[in-house]
Design a protein around this motif. Structure first.
Motif, PDB file in Angstrom:
ATOM      1  N   GLU A   1      -1.232 -29.049  20.995  1.00 15.66           N
ATOM      2  CA  GLU A   1      -0.813 -28.169  19.904  1.00 15.66           C
ATOM      3  C   GLU A   1      -1.012 -26.698  20.261  1.00 15.66           C
ATOM      4  N   ILE A   2      -2.165 -26.362  20.809  1.00 12.82           N
ATOM      5  CA  ILE A   2      -2.442 -24.962  21.150  1.00 12.82           C
ATOM      6  C   ILE A   2      -1.518 -24.472  22.253  1.00 12.82           C
ATOM      7  N   MET A   3      -1.358 -25.251  23.320  1.00 13.46           N
ATOM      8  CA  MET A   3      -0.553 -24.780  24.449  1.00 13.46           C
ATOM      9  C   MET A   3       0.942 -24.820  24.148  1.00 13.46           C
ATOM     10  N   THR A   4       1.327 -25.562  23.092  1.00 14.82           N
ATOM     11  CA  THR A   4       2.732 -25.636  22.703  1.00 14.82           C
ATOM     12  C   THR A   4       3.077 -24.602  21.637  1.00 14.82           C
ATOM     13  N   ASN A   5       2.234 -24.503  20.612  1.00 15.84           N
ATOM     14  CA  ASN A   5       2.583 -23.699  19.440  1.00 15.84           C
ATOM     15  C   ASN A   5       1.684 -22.498  19.184  1.00 15.84           C
ATOM     16  N   GLY A   6       0.518 -22.437  19.848  1.00 18.98           N
ATOM     17  CA  GLY A   6      -0.340 -21.279  19.671  1.00 18.98           C
ATOM     18  C   GLY A   6      -1.685 -21.630  19.062  1.00 18.98           C
ATOM     19  N   PRO A   7      -2.554 -20.632  18.890  1.00 18.68           N
ATOM     20  CA  PRO A   7      -3.889 -20.848  18.326  1.00 18.68           C
ATOM     21  C   PRO A   7      -3.860 -21.556  16.982  1.00 18.68           C
ATOM     22  N   VAL A   8      -4.949 -22.233  16.677  1.00 21.53           N
ATOM     23  CA  VAL A   8      -5.076 -23.003  15.448  1.00 21.53           C
ATOM     24  C   VAL A   8      -6.285 -22.509  14.658  1.00 21.53           C
ATOM     25  N   GLU A   9      -6.301 -22.844  13.368  1.00 15.25           N
ATOM     26  CA  GLU A   9      -7.499 -22.594  12.571  1.00 15.25           C
ATOM     27  C   GLU A   9      -8.363 -23.848  12.593  1.00 15.25           C
ATOM     28  N   ALA A  10      -9.675 -23.644  12.683  1.00 12.77           N
ATOM     29  CA  ALA A  10     -10.635 -24.746  12.629  1.00 12.77           C
ATOM     30  C   ALA A  10     -11.808 -24.329  11.764  1.00 12.77           C
TER      31      ALA A  10
ATOM     32  N   ASP B   1       0.828  -1.201   0.000  1.00  8.49           N
ATOM     33  CA  ASP B   1       0.000   0.000   0.000  1.00  8.49           C
ATOM     34  C   ASP B   1       0.866   1.257   0.000  1.00  8.49           C
ATOM     35  N   ASP B   2       0.336   2.311  -0.590  1.00  8.66           N
ATOM     36  CA  ASP B   2       1.026   3.599  -0.562  1.00  8.66           C
ATOM     37  C   ASP B   2       1.252   4.046   0.879  1.00  8.66           C
ATOM     38  N   GLY B   3       2.410   4.593   1.130  1.00 12.49           N
ATOM     39  CA  GLY B   3       2.717   5.130   2.445  1.00 12.49           C
ATOM     40  C   GLY B   3       3.273   4.137   3.437  1.00 12.49           C
ATOM     41  N   THR B   4       3.452   2.879   3.017  1.00  6.12           N
ATOM     42  CA  THR B   4       3.977   1.878   3.956  1.00  6.12           C
ATOM     43  C   THR B   4       5.499   1.799   3.946  1.00  6.12           C
ATOM     44  N   ASN B   5       6.101   2.244   2.846  1.00  7.12           N
ATOM     45  CA  ASN B   5       7.565   2.175   2.690  1.00  7.12           C
ATOM     46  C   ASN B   5       8.091   0.746   2.793  1.00  7.12           C
ATOM     47  N   LEU B   6       7.274  -0.215   2.340  1.00  4.65           N
ATOM     48  CA  LEU B   6       7.681  -1.610   2.356  1.00  4.65           C
ATOM     49  C   LEU B   6       7.722  -2.146   0.928  1.00  4.65           C
ATOM     50  N   VAL B   7       8.560  -3.160   0.720  1.00  8.73           N
ATOM     51  CA  VAL B   7       8.690  -3.793  -0.586  1.00  8.73           C
ATOM     52  C   VAL B   7       8.006  -5.156  -0.522  1.00  8.73           C
ATOM     53  N   TYR B   8       7.070  -5.398  -1.409  1.00 14.69           N
ATOM     54  CA  TYR B   8       6.226  -6.595  -1.375  1.00 14.69           C
ATOM     55  C   TYR B   8       7.058  -7.876  -1.292  1.00 14.69           C
ATOM     56  N   ALA B   9       8.004  -8.057  -2.185  1.00 14.50           N
ATOM     57  CA  ALA B   9       8.774  -9.301  -2.230  1.00 14.50           C
ATOM     58  C   ALA B   9       9.595  -9.508  -0.968  1.00 14.50           C
ATOM     59  N   GLU B  10      10.016  -8.423  -0.362  1.00 11.88           N
ATOM     60  CA  GLU B  10      10.858  -8.514   0.846  1.00 11.88           C
ATOM     61  C   GLU B  10      10.031  -8.701   2.112  1.00 11.88           C
ATOM     62  N   ASP B  11       8.731  -8.456   2.013  1.00 15.59           N
ATOM     63  CA  ASP B  11       7.875  -8.494   3.198  1.00 15.59           C
ATOM     64  C   ASP B  11       7.228  -9.865   3.409  1.00 15.59           C
ATOM     65  N   LYS B  12       7.418 -10.780   2.480  1.00 15.09           N
ATOM     66  CA  LYS B  12       6.773 -12.094   2.563  1.00 15.09           C
ATOM     67  C   LYS B  12       7.167 -12.843   3.836  1.00 15.09           C
ATOM     68  N   THR B  13       6.189 -13.461   4.454  1.00 17.78           N
ATOM     69  CA  THR B  13       6.438 -14.378   5.571  1.00 17.78           C
ATOM     70  C   THR B  13       6.069 -15.780   5.110  1.00 17.78           C
ATOM     71  N   THR B  14       6.750 -16.776   5.646  1.00 19.27           N
ATOM     72  CA  THR B  14       6.465 -18.160   5.293  1.00 19.27           C
ATOM     73  C   THR B  14       6.468 -19.032   6.543  1.00 19.27           C
ATOM     74  N   GLY B  15       5.979 -20.241   6.391  1.00 21.07           N
ATOM     75  CA  GLY B  15       5.985 -21.186   7.502  1.00 21.07           C
ATOM     76  C   GLY B  15       5.625 -22.574   7.014  1.00 21.07           C
ATOM     77  N   THR B  16       5.528 -23.498   7.926  1.00 23.03           N
ATOM     78  CA  THR B  16       5.126 -24.858   7.585  1.00 23.03           C
ATOM     79  C   THR B  16       3.609 -24.979   7.681  1.00 23.03           C
ATOM     80  N   ALA B  17       3.099 -26.113   7.265  1.00 23.53           N
ATOM     81  CA  ALA B  17       1.656 -26.355   7.315  1.00 23.53           C
ATOM     82  C   ALA B  17       1.415 -27.814   7.675  1.00 23.53           C
ATOM     83  N   TYR B  18       0.526 -28.052   8.619  1.00 22.27           N
ATOM     84  CA  TYR B  18       0.189 -29.421   8.996  1.00 22.27           C
ATOM     85  C   TYR B  18      -1.203 -29.467   9.621  1.00 22.27           C
ATOM     86  N   SER B  19      -1.737 -30.666   9.710  1.00 19.87           N
ATOM     87  CA  SER B  19      -3.039 -30.863  10.348  1.00 19.87           C
ATOM     88  C   SER B  19      -2.843 -31.581  11.671  1.00 19.87           C
ATOM     89  N   ILE B  20      -3.848 -31.468  12.531  1.00 18.59           N
ATOM     90  CA  ILE B  20      -3.828 -32.113  13.847  1.00 18.59           C
ATOM     91  C   ILE B  20      -4.932 -33.153  13.877  1.00 18.59           C
TER      92      ILE B  20
END
Length: 335
Positions: free
Chosen positions: A245-254, A216-235
């Motif tokens: 899982e929640i108490m070890t790694n944090g909230p989950v999506e359901a 977005d305008d005014g953020t002074n960020l570069v899209y390609a450099e701002d990417k975050t990544t991680g792993t993906a798994y099911s419980i």
């Protein structure tokens, strides 16, 4: 005698007809019917009675599972010597991340719950696993608009594909509508899904915004450099595994099945009480507890903080209520 029998028959017919009459899911009569059952939760008017049920269905953006859908790897935690507390709230478990975990977002007039449940949990986990050194909101806008494999944006998607996209393509940061926190803020105006709210009334579901590869305008960020990544798994579908899982790694999506009574949730431990199936919905589970002897999961919705219990709700735990325990997804951030 014949007249008396005729009168009885007429009244019986009227009563039968009335009993068979389908109540409108947003009517006072429907809400009263829920509360008169004195179950584990209470209903109230959240949505204006004139809100089309089609509009509510469109907020339920989890699409039916497609054939040949990719399967996330299954994560299984060792259970030996793991003591599960009676109650757990991720906001209290990681108090330095409470401002991230406790943010209630608003998907507005868009069926993007599948994206919101994902980016909310991702944001929480980045904070948690960085020991609160990195506090960012992952962009629901970027995920909703740009992940073509995830589904159809505002017309619904699949949570597992959202996490796969994070692991393979990455998602930039981005906060709430109108904010400059991160690369791409949510672009769909917050709206009032509810009665006596403080926001403009919601209208029809919006078209999915065009995917852009710039911040977005005014953020002074570069899209390609701002990417975050991680792993993906099911419980696996196991209360203890989900808790670890929640108490070890944090909230989950359901995700889970929504019936006509759920939009009227006010307090208590929700379980399906009345009404027909409406669609699939995705949320974030942040903890669990016990209320009046009833086990529950504590979840954050994305219909803003004026819905339900300040944006949260509790749902019956241990019975796979509405399928809430059958599709749990998480992942670990690459820091």
């Amino acid at each position: 005698m014949k007249g008396l029998l005729l009168s009885v028959a007429i009244f019986a017919t009227i009563a039968l007809s009335h009993g068979a009459e389908k109540l409108h899911p947003l009517s006072d009569e429907f809400i009263d019917a829920i509360n008169n059952k004195h179950t584990t939760w209470k209903a109230r008017r959240n949505f204006d009675v004139n809100t089309p049920m089609s509009s509510i269905r469109q907020l339920l953006g989890v699409l039916p599972r497609k054939e040949n859908a990719p399967k996330l790897p299954l994560k299984i935690h060792p259970e030996d010597d793991i003591e599960i507390p009676i109650t757990f709230d991720a906001r209290e478990g990681w108090p330095d991340c409470e401002d991230i975990i406790g943010t209630i977002r608003d998907q507005a007039s868009c069926g993007s719950c599948w994206a919101f449940g994902a980016v909310e949990a991702m944001s929480d986990r980045i904070c948690i696993h960085s020991d609160a050194k990195t506090k960012v909101l992952i962009s629901a806008e970027d995920l909703n608009d740009c992940c073509t494999d995830c589904g159809d944006g505002c017309n619904g998607g699949w949570p597992d594909e959202a996490w796969l996209y994070w692991s393979q393509k990455g998602i930039v940061t981005g906060g709430l509508y109108g904010s400059k926190d991160g690369c791409k803020a949510y672009s769909i105006t917050p709206c009032d899904h509810h009665v006596n709210g403080t926001l403009p009334a919601c209208g029809e579901i919006q078209s999915t915004p065009v995917c852009t590869s710039v911040c977005d305008d005014g953020t002074n960020l570069v899209y390609a450099e701002d990417k975050t990544t991680g792993t993906a798994y099911s419980i696996m579908q196991s209360v203890k595994q989900i808790q670890i899982e929640i108490m070890t790694n944090g909230p989950v999506e359901a995700d889970y099945d929504v019936y006509e009574d759920f939009p009227n949730y006010s307090s208590g431990v929700y379980q399906h009480t009345q009404g027909d199936y409406e669609g699939g919905h995705a949320i974030k589970i942040i903890g669990w507890g016990v209320e009046d002897g009833v086990d529950y999961w504590l979840a954050a919705n994305s219909w803003n903080a004026e819905w339900g219990d300040r944006g949260y709700f509790k749902i019956l735990r241990g019975e796979n209520e509405c399928g809430i325990e059958a599709d749990i997804i998480g992942g670990l951030p690459n820091l």
